[in-house]
Design an enzyme around this catalytic site. Structure first.
Site, mmCIF file in Angstrom:
data_model
loop_
_atom_site.group_PDB
_atom_site.id
_atom_site.type_symbol
_atom_site.label_atom_id
_atom_site.label_comp_id
_atom_site.label_asym_id
_atom_site.label_seq_id
_atom_site.Cartn_x
_atom_site.Cartn_y
_atom_site.Cartn_z
ATOM 1 C CG HIS A 13 -41.266 -15.342 10.556
ATOM 2 N ND1 HIS A 13 -41.952 -15.750 9.440
ATOM 3 C CD2 HIS A 13 -40.872 -14.075 10.306
ATOM 4 C CE1 HIS A 13 -41.976 -14.770 8.560
ATOM 5 N NE2 HIS A 13 -41.322 -13.744 9.059
ATOM 6 C CE1 TYR A 15 -38.045 -14.703 5.385
ATOM 7 C CE2 TYR A 15 -37.943 -13.864 7.625
ATOM 8 C CZ TYR A 15 -38.587 -13.961 6.411
ATOM 9 O OH TYR A 15 -39.776 -13.322 6.226
ATOM 10 C CG ASP A 85 -45.991 -13.975 2.776
ATOM 11 O OD1 ASP A 85 -46.013 -14.948 3.565
ATOM 12 O OD2 ASP A 85 -46.091 -12.792 3.163
ATOM 13 C CD GLN A 123 -47.747 -18.317 4.802
ATOM 14 O OE1 GLN A 123 -48.722 -19.050 4.947
ATOM 15 N NE2 GLN A 123 -47.815 -17.192 4.131
ATOM 16 C CD GLU A 151 -43.349 -18.275 8.415
ATOM 17 O OE1 GLU A 151 -44.548 -18.121 8.721
ATOM 18 O OE2 GLU A 151 -42.655 -17.361 7.965
#
Length: 187
Positions: A13, A15, A85, A123, A151
């Protein structure tokens, strides 16, 4: 190994902002995702269970698209999630060799990141909920769009969706997954 059927859906996860930490947002980055479908979500951002085609809509990222341009496309899914998202349904894949599923590029720096994976889903999260409460190492308050997470994983809620690829590891099986993040600089 496991001694009972166990859902396993590991992901990263992190960024990314290819202009650098604290450099602002990723809205001028270009993103391409090799997917023909995505999984729409309900008001709580839980996948509804269907796979919707991306063709011609807000989720059509098959060609490099500036993130700001993509987020400006009118779409109820984008509005309720505060941006992306969502899980993108990747091409079916057999074997242990990862295939390219996404490319992120920052024209301002010439930096690019390729994402390759053996996983069935990606994702994409554009950090629409960032509100300045998280502070980066440079002291910058992270606001909406400060980064993007790509992801690789099984589809969210897939243990409850029999039509989706199963994340269940059974006794005697071994879990194997491979994701490669490849960085380059053009310049």
């Amino acid at each position: 190994m496991t001694d009972a059927a166990t859902p396993v859906n590991l992901t990263n996860h992190a960024y990314f902002n290819l202009e650098g930490e604290g450099a602002g947002d990723v809205l001028d980055h270009e993103l391409a995702v090799d997917a023909t479908h995505y999984t729409p979500v309900d008001e709580d951002l839980i996948p509804r269970g269907d796979h919707r085609p991306v063709h011609g809509g807000a989720f059509d990222l098959r060609r490099p698209t500036r993130i700001a341009e993509a987020l400006a496309r009118p779409d109820r899914q984008l509005a309720q999630a505060g941006g992306y998202d969502h899980n993108f349904v990747l091409r079916p894949h057999d074997g242990d060799t990862p295939r390219r599923c996404a490319v992120l590029h920052a024209p301002a720096t010439g930096r690019s990141m390729e994402v390759l994976t053996t996983e069935p889903g990606l994702q994409v999260h554009t950090a629409g909920q960032f509100d300045g409460t998280v502070i980066g190492k440079s002291g910058t308050r992270y606001r909406a769009g400060a980064g993007i997470a790509l992801e690789t994983q099984h589809f969210p809620d897939s243990p409850n969706r029999p039509a989706d690829p199963s994340p269940v590891l059974r006794p005697g099986e071994e879990h194997r997954s491979k994701t490669v993040l490849r960085f380059t600089t053009l310049g």
